[in-house]
Design a protein around this motif. Structure first.
Motif, PDB file in Angstrom:
ATOM      1  N   ALA A   1      25.823  -1.508   9.083  1.00  0.00           N
ATOM      2  CA  ALA A   1      27.260  -0.378   8.738  1.00  0.00           C
ATOM      3  C   ALA A   1      27.585  -0.634   7.481  1.00  0.00           C
ATOM      4  CB  ALA A   1      27.754  -0.292  10.091  1.00  0.00           C
ATOM      5  N   ILE A   2      27.529  -2.163   7.615  1.00  0.00           N
ATOM      6  CA  ILE A   2      28.690  -2.187   6.433  1.00  0.00           C
ATOM      7  C   ILE A   2      27.516  -1.899   5.315  1.00  0.00           C
ATOM      8  CG2 ILE A   2      28.984  -4.156   5.257  1.00  0.00           C
ATOM      9  CD1 ILE A   2      30.037  -5.198   7.410  1.00  0.00           C
ATOM     10  N   ALA A   3      26.472  -2.199   5.792  1.00  0.00           N
ATOM     11  CA  ALA A   3      24.978  -2.019   4.285  1.00  0.00           C
ATOM     12  C   ALA A   3      25.175  -0.496   3.672  1.00  0.00           C
ATOM     13  CB  ALA A   3      23.667  -2.423   4.444  1.00  0.00           C
ATOM     14  N   LYS A   4      25.386   0.398   4.680  1.00  0.00           N
ATOM     15  CA  LYS A   4      25.465   2.112   4.076  1.00  0.00           C
ATOM     16  C   LYS A   4      26.590   2.200   4.060  1.00  0.00           C
ATOM     17  CE  LYS A   4      22.651   3.646   8.373  1.00  0.00           C
ATOM     18  NZ  LYS A   4      22.116   5.044   8.662  1.00  0.00           N
ATOM     19  N   ALA A   5      27.237   1.920   3.833  1.00  0.00           N
ATOM     20  CA  ALA A   5      28.786   2.080   3.431  1.00  0.00           C
ATOM     21  C   ALA A   5      29.598   1.444   1.714  1.00  0.00           C
ATOM     22  CB  ALA A   5      29.975   0.801   3.861  1.00  0.00           C
ATOM     23  N   ILE A   6      28.235  -0.167   1.954  1.00  0.00           N
ATOM     24  CA  ILE A   6      28.543  -0.285   0.149  1.00  0.00           C
ATOM     25  C   ILE A   6      27.090   0.256  -0.030  1.00  0.00           C
ATOM     26  CG2 ILE A   6      27.092  -2.161  -0.943  1.00  0.00           C
ATOM     27  CD1 ILE A   6      28.964  -4.613   0.986  1.00  0.00           C
ATOM     28  N   THR A   7      26.151   0.747  -0.037  1.00  0.00           N
ATOM     29  CA  THR A   7      25.415   1.579  -0.830  1.00  0.00           C
ATOM     30  C   THR A   7      26.354   2.873  -1.275  1.00  0.00           C
ATOM     31  OG1 THR A   7      23.737   0.665   0.256  1.00  0.00           O
ATOM     32  CG2 THR A   7      23.183   3.278  -0.693  1.00  0.00           C
TER      33      THR A   7
ATOM     34  N   TYR B   1      12.463   2.252  -7.994  1.00  0.00           N
ATOM     35  CA  TYR B   1      11.621   1.802  -6.840  1.00  0.00           C
ATOM     36  C   TYR B   1      12.325   0.364  -6.766  1.00  0.00           C
ATOM     37  CZ  TYR B   1       7.192   0.314  -4.058  1.00  0.00           C
ATOM     38  OH  TYR B   1       6.667  -0.576  -4.256  1.00  0.00           O
ATOM     39  N   GLY B   2      12.854  -0.107  -6.044  1.00  0.00           N
ATOM     40  CA  GLY B   2      13.398  -1.846  -5.831  1.00  0.00           C
ATOM     41  C   GLY B   2      14.145  -2.035  -6.015  1.00  0.00           C
ATOM     42  N   VAL B   3      14.933  -1.479  -5.929  1.00  0.00           N
ATOM     43  CA  VAL B   3      16.826  -1.158  -5.832  1.00  0.00           C
ATOM     44  C   VAL B   3      17.242  -1.525  -4.588  1.00  0.00           C
ATOM     45  CG1 VAL B   3      17.968   0.779  -5.372  1.00  0.00           C
ATOM     46  CG2 VAL B   3      18.988  -0.512  -6.853  1.00  0.00           C
ATOM     47  N   GLN B   4      16.067  -1.546  -3.237  1.00  0.00           N
ATOM     48  CA  GLN B   4      16.536  -1.975  -2.345  1.00  0.00           C
ATOM     49  C   GLN B   4      17.355  -3.020  -2.277  1.00  0.00           C
ATOM     50  OE1 GLN B   4      14.237  -0.255  -3.316  1.00  0.00           O
ATOM     51  NE2 GLN B   4      11.994  -0.995  -1.564  1.00  0.00           N
ATOM     52  N   PHE B   5      16.130  -4.231  -2.410  1.00  0.00           N
ATOM     53  CA  PHE B   5      16.693  -5.687  -2.842  1.00  0.00           C
ATOM     54  C   PHE B   5      17.683  -6.196  -3.950  1.00  0.00           C
ATOM     55  CE2 PHE B   5      11.959  -4.794  -0.801  1.00  0.00           C
ATOM     56  CZ  PHE B   5      12.804  -5.252  -0.067  1.00  0.00           C
ATOM     57  N   SER B   6      18.243  -5.584  -3.995  1.00  0.00           N
ATOM     58  CA  SER B   6      19.343  -5.571  -4.877  1.00  0.00           C
ATOM     59  C   SER B   6      20.626  -6.079  -4.556  1.00  0.00           C
ATOM     60  CB  SER B   6      20.053  -5.027  -6.348  1.00  0.00           C
ATOM     61  OG  SER B   6      20.457  -3.797  -5.412  1.00  0.00           O
ATOM     62  N   GLN B   7      21.958  -6.645  -4.855  1.00  0.00           N
ATOM     63  CA  GLN B   7      23.067  -7.404  -3.699  1.00  0.00           C
ATOM     64  C   GLN B   7      22.734  -7.847  -3.002  1.00  0.00           C
ATOM     65  OE1 GLN B   7      24.689  -4.498  -5.768  1.00  0.00           O
ATOM     66  NE2 GLN B   7      23.080  -3.901  -6.521  1.00  0.00           N
ATOM     67  N   LEU B   8      22.811  -9.241  -3.062  1.00  0.00           N
ATOM     68  CA  LEU B   8      21.426  -9.587  -1.410  1.00  0.00           C
ATOM     69  C   LEU B   8      22.507 -10.906  -1.001  1.00  0.00           C
ATOM     70  CD1 LEU B   8      17.893 -10.304  -2.728  1.00  0.00           C
ATOM     71  CD2 LEU B   8      18.674  -8.191  -1.024  1.00  0.00           C
TER      72      LEU B   8
ATOM     73  N   LYS C   1      30.822  -7.913  -3.768  1.00  0.00           N
ATOM     74  CA  LYS C   1      31.076  -8.459  -2.574  1.00  0.00           C
ATOM     75  C   LYS C   1      29.187  -7.931  -2.572  1.00  0.00           C
ATOM     76  CE  LYS C   1      34.354 -10.170  -0.914  1.00  0.00           C
ATOM     77  NZ  LYS C   1      35.445  -9.861  -2.123  1.00  0.00           N
ATOM     78  N   ARG C   2      28.839  -8.784  -1.599  1.00  0.00           N
ATOM     79  CA  ARG C   2      27.307  -8.746  -1.071  1.00  0.00           C
ATOM     80  C   ARG C   2      26.869  -8.235  -0.027  1.00  0.00           C
ATOM     81  NH1 ARG C   2      27.172 -12.765   2.817  1.00  0.00           N
ATOM     82  NH2 ARG C   2      29.218 -13.021   3.123  1.00  0.00           N
ATOM     83  N   SER C   3      25.641  -7.402   0.171  1.00  0.00           N
ATOM     84  CA  SER C   3      25.814  -6.324   1.466  1.00  0.00           C
ATOM     85  C   SER C   3      24.365  -7.241   2.225  1.00  0.00           C
ATOM     86  CB  SER C   3      24.952  -5.164   0.502  1.00  0.00           C
ATOM     87  OG  SER C   3      24.391  -4.566   1.775  1.00  0.00           O
ATOM     88  N   PRO C   4      25.206  -7.133   2.997  1.00  0.00           N
ATOM     89  CA  PRO C   4      23.679  -8.339   4.223  1.00  0.00           C
ATOM     90  C   PRO C   4      22.401  -7.389   4.234  1.00  0.00           C
ATOM     91  CG  PRO C   4      25.697  -7.088   5.248  1.00  0.00           C
ATOM     92  CD  PRO C   4      25.941  -5.839   4.122  1.00  0.00           C
ATOM     93  N   LEU C   5      22.032  -5.872   3.775  1.00  0.00           N
ATOM     94  CA  LEU C   5      20.742  -5.603   3.708  1.00  0.00           C
ATOM     95  C   LEU C   5      20.275  -5.339   2.304  1.00  0.00           C
ATOM     96  CD1 LEU C   5      20.741  -4.174   7.052  1.00  0.00           C
ATOM     97  CD2 LEU C   5      19.439  -6.554   6.664  1.00  0.00           C
ATOM     98  N   GLY C   6      21.405  -6.095   1.397  1.00  0.00           N
ATOM     99  CA  GLY C   6      20.842  -5.159   0.598  1.00  0.00           C
ATOM    100  C   GLY C   6      21.048  -3.121   0.048  1.00  0.00           C
ATOM    101  N   LEU C   7      20.545  -2.877  -0.875  1.00  0.00           N
ATOM    102  CA  LEU C   7      21.182  -1.295  -0.380  1.00  0.00           C
ATOM    103  C   LEU C   7      20.193  -0.755   0.363  1.00  0.00           C
ATOM    104  CD1 LEU C   7      21.418  -0.698  -4.313  1.00  0.00           C
ATOM    105  CD2 LEU C   7      23.368  -1.369  -3.286  1.00  0.00           C
TER     106      LEU C   7
END
Length: 661
Positions: free
Chosen positions: A138-144, A181-188, A206-212
């Motif tokens: 849920a946190i990863a979704k909100a941060i995205t 493509y690939g931006v999901q693996f940022s904010q790690l 702040k960092r995201s638990p699962l990236g974007l």
């Protein structure tokens, strides 16, 4: 004439399949647009808002989410969940990623499974990984939702799903991959750029638990046209039904997602994104983005007591309950206006380390081993000058200047300087550094050595395949070739050339039979161990997410200390990063991320060239005599080193503004 292959890049993960929550079909109007031009068009998933501010709203203000406002949003999400017969975990963040609240309904599932729904990818990379605590998803979704948005564009996790898959649009085979493509693996969670809760209570990013996240159910939150945060929802029918963290594999079906409905219904009209800047009003490559497949009425307010509890989340929220958000642009947010005289009149921001001291700049222009302070400073200045002239791609209204983050790294990967436009999306802060470090590491003499040393058992095959991929080249990862982030992306797609079904994969990609946005190949594999290590309860309790003394996103025991920073926040595989040379000597790299991938290329490329001219330097974003990636081919298909927009500047008819390397 030589054929050249270009990769268009994309972003995150996607929603699951029939195993997920109940869905129904809903039609969505589609707007047609000219390629590479922003358009405003009617209809589309989004609908209007009763409080739609002017397009030209300033990015700064005193807006922030108060404790009563956060409580109200959560209570509406709870009511929306009850009315749909599901139990939810709800997260709310501010614009820079501070977690303001996490609420878990009484019978909500405590965990989710990460899945694309692609059977060949199950059990590979992050695909099929479980259990992941629902609050982290849920946190990863909100941060995205918060990080991808600005006063000129509002992107949701559904938008993210659309721009990170193997085809753009998802479901339309034979198209290039998503533009991010690939931006999901940022904010790690292992990134050295992101701020840990233990370092400071309020400053970001702040960092995201699962990236974007690319899982529908995350939206930005606005006040008076300004981004103030994000909301993310994970739902399940009961505690015994595991939640699903996935993505939408086929946007053409226009399915409605329950988590998306709940998150959207939770936002009062005044907190919804202005209709004029929602993703469905913005195009790329002639394709319209999506914002939401649903426009439910604002939910009623449920009692929070008796329906669940606010919870603490190790490393993300110290205590249960609700806190107020920070106002972006104030010292408490960690993003403040630049005061250095060199940046006067350029509308730039910088990052600070101490909310009580606006002068505590995290990354002021600094000399490196082979770059002077004046060279670094002028690269940043000229990059911002170019951005201010450039026509943004993913921002409304048409003709808005590009807003970006520009970073410069030293030969060892350390950040020598970082500056950003005042309203650049937050995600670009981390991504700009990833792009610079990726171009640096691939162009270095130690590339093959370092890539195989990270984990020879899992990654040597990728590195060795890349090293010998190009026709007539005995080795490509020995410092004799210059690679841009765009070129790296060319060979990190499940088809080479990109999107041409039936062709072999790029050497850095997972094969299409095993591929998913959670199992892309080399980019994910080098950080998988560190990311997974933050997802289990046991590891999280022991680690507390405190940054170790020698922080890196990879298993680095065999990489010399002087090069570990090259991998300290992972790598990135879409355009906007270039190595910096003096003659044929590699001296550093530049990364740019913001309002369009071709704009990112141009701003970084010209930033170095014009910065060199300003100080009489020999710096260039390409070597003097060594090969650049646009001279490398496989079976007659050449890579692309740089691609600048056509007629890129506002109030100008200039063409071909980027000199060939």
């Amino acid at each position: 004439m030589r054929k050249r292959t270009d990769a268009v890049t994309g972003t995150c993960a996607v929603k699951g399949t029939a195993a997920q929550l109940k869905r129904i079909a809903m039609g969505v109007a589609v707007c047609l647009a000219t390629p590479f031009i922003l358009v405003s068009c009617g209809g589309g998933g989004g609908g209007g808002s009763s409080s739609e501010p002017n397009f030209n709203v300033e990015p700064l203000g005193t807006q922030s989410l108060s404790i009563p406002e956060v409580n109200d949003i959560v209570a509406r999400a709870v009511q929306a969940s009850i009315s749909r017969g599901v139990q939810s975990t709800i997260a709310v963040t501010d614009r820079v990623g501070n977690v303001l609240a996490v609420y878990r309904m009484t019978n909500s599932s405590p965990s989710v499974i990460i899945t694309s729904g692609l059977s060949g990818a199950n059990g590979r990379g992050l695909d099929g990984f479980t259990p992941v605590p629902s609050e982290l998803a849920a946190i990863a979704k909100a941060i995205t939702g918060a990080y991808l948005s600005s006063t000129g564009n509002a992107f949701s996790t559904r938008t993210a799903s659309q721009i990170v898959q193997e085809f753009f649009q998802p479901g339309e085979t034979g198209q290039p991959s998503g533009p991010l493509y690939g931006v999901q693996f940022s904010q790690l969670p292992c990134s050295d750029l992101n701020v840990w809760l233990s370092q400071n209570a309020t400053i970001g990013p702040k960092r995201s638990p699962l990236g974007l996240s690319a899982d529908p159910g995350g939206f930005p939150i606005y006040q008076e046209g300004r981004v103030v945060g994000g909301i993310g929802v994970i739902a399940s029918t009961d505690a015994g039904t595991q939640g699903v963290y996935g993505l939408d594999r086929d946007i053409l079906t226009n399915e409605v997602d329950l988590e998306e409905e709940i998150a959207f219904a939770a936002l009062p009209e005044a907190f919804r994104a202005p209709a004029q800047i929602r993703a469905n009003r913005i195009t790329a490559n002639g394709q319209t983005f999506q914002f939401s497949n649903t426009t439910p009425a604002v939910a009623g307010v449920a009692a929070l007591a008796g329906n669940g509890n606010f919870v603490a989340v190790t490393g993300y929220k110290t205590a249960a309950g609700v806190i107020a958000g920070t106002s972006y642009g104030t010292s408490q947010s960690g993003y403040v206006a630049t005061t250095a005289p060199a940046f006067n009149g350029l509308n730039t921001f910088t990052l600070i380390t101490n909310p009580a001291d606006n002068t505590s700049v995290r990354f002021p222009p600094t000399a490196g081993a082979n770059l002077t302070q004046a060279e670094v400073q002028n690269i940043l200045v000229e990059g911002m000058k170019t951005a201010n002239r450039a026509r943004a791609q993913i921002r409304n209204p048409l003709g808005s200047p590009a807003e970006v983050t520009v970073s410069v790294v030293d030969l060892d990967g350390d950040i020598l300087g970082l500056v950003r436009s005042s309203d650049a999306p937050i995600f670009g802060t981390d991504v700009s550094v990833q792009k610079a470090r990726s171009a640096l590491s691939f162009s270095s003499a130690e590339a093959l050595t370092d890539f195989t040393a990270i984990d020879a058992g899992n990654h040597a095959a990728f590195a060795n395949a890349m090293d010998t991929f190009f026709t007539g080249q005995a080795s490509s990862l020995n410092g004799s070739k210059a690679f841009s982030a765009r070129a790296i992306g060319n060979v990190h797609r499940p088809y080479f050339p990109d999107g041409e079904v039936g062709t072999p994969k790029g050497p850095l990609s997972s094969p299409i039979s095993q591929w998913s946005p959670f199992n892309v190949g080399f980019q994910l594999n080098i950080v998988t161990n560190k990311v997974l290590g933050t997802l289990t309860a046991t590891t999280r309790a022991a680690n507390q997410f405190s940054p170790p003394a020698a922080l890196t996103c990879v298993d680095d025991v065999n990489i010399p200390a002087g090069r570990q920073s090259r991998f300290a926040n992972g790598m990135q595989i879409f355009p906007g990063g270039f190595p910096i040379y003096k003659g044929d000597t590699l001296v550093g790299a530049i990364g740019v991320s913001g309002d369009g991938v071709d704009q990112d290329d141009m701003i970084g490329y010209l930033g170095v060239i014009n910065g060199a001219t300003a100080v009489g330097s020999t710096m260039r974003p390409f070597p003097s005599t060594l090969l650049t990636a646009n001279e490398l081919s496989n079976s007659g298909e050449f890579l692309k080193y740089v691609q600048c927009p056509q007629t890129p500047f506002n109030n100008s008819s200039e063409q071909n503004v980027c000199p060939a390397p």
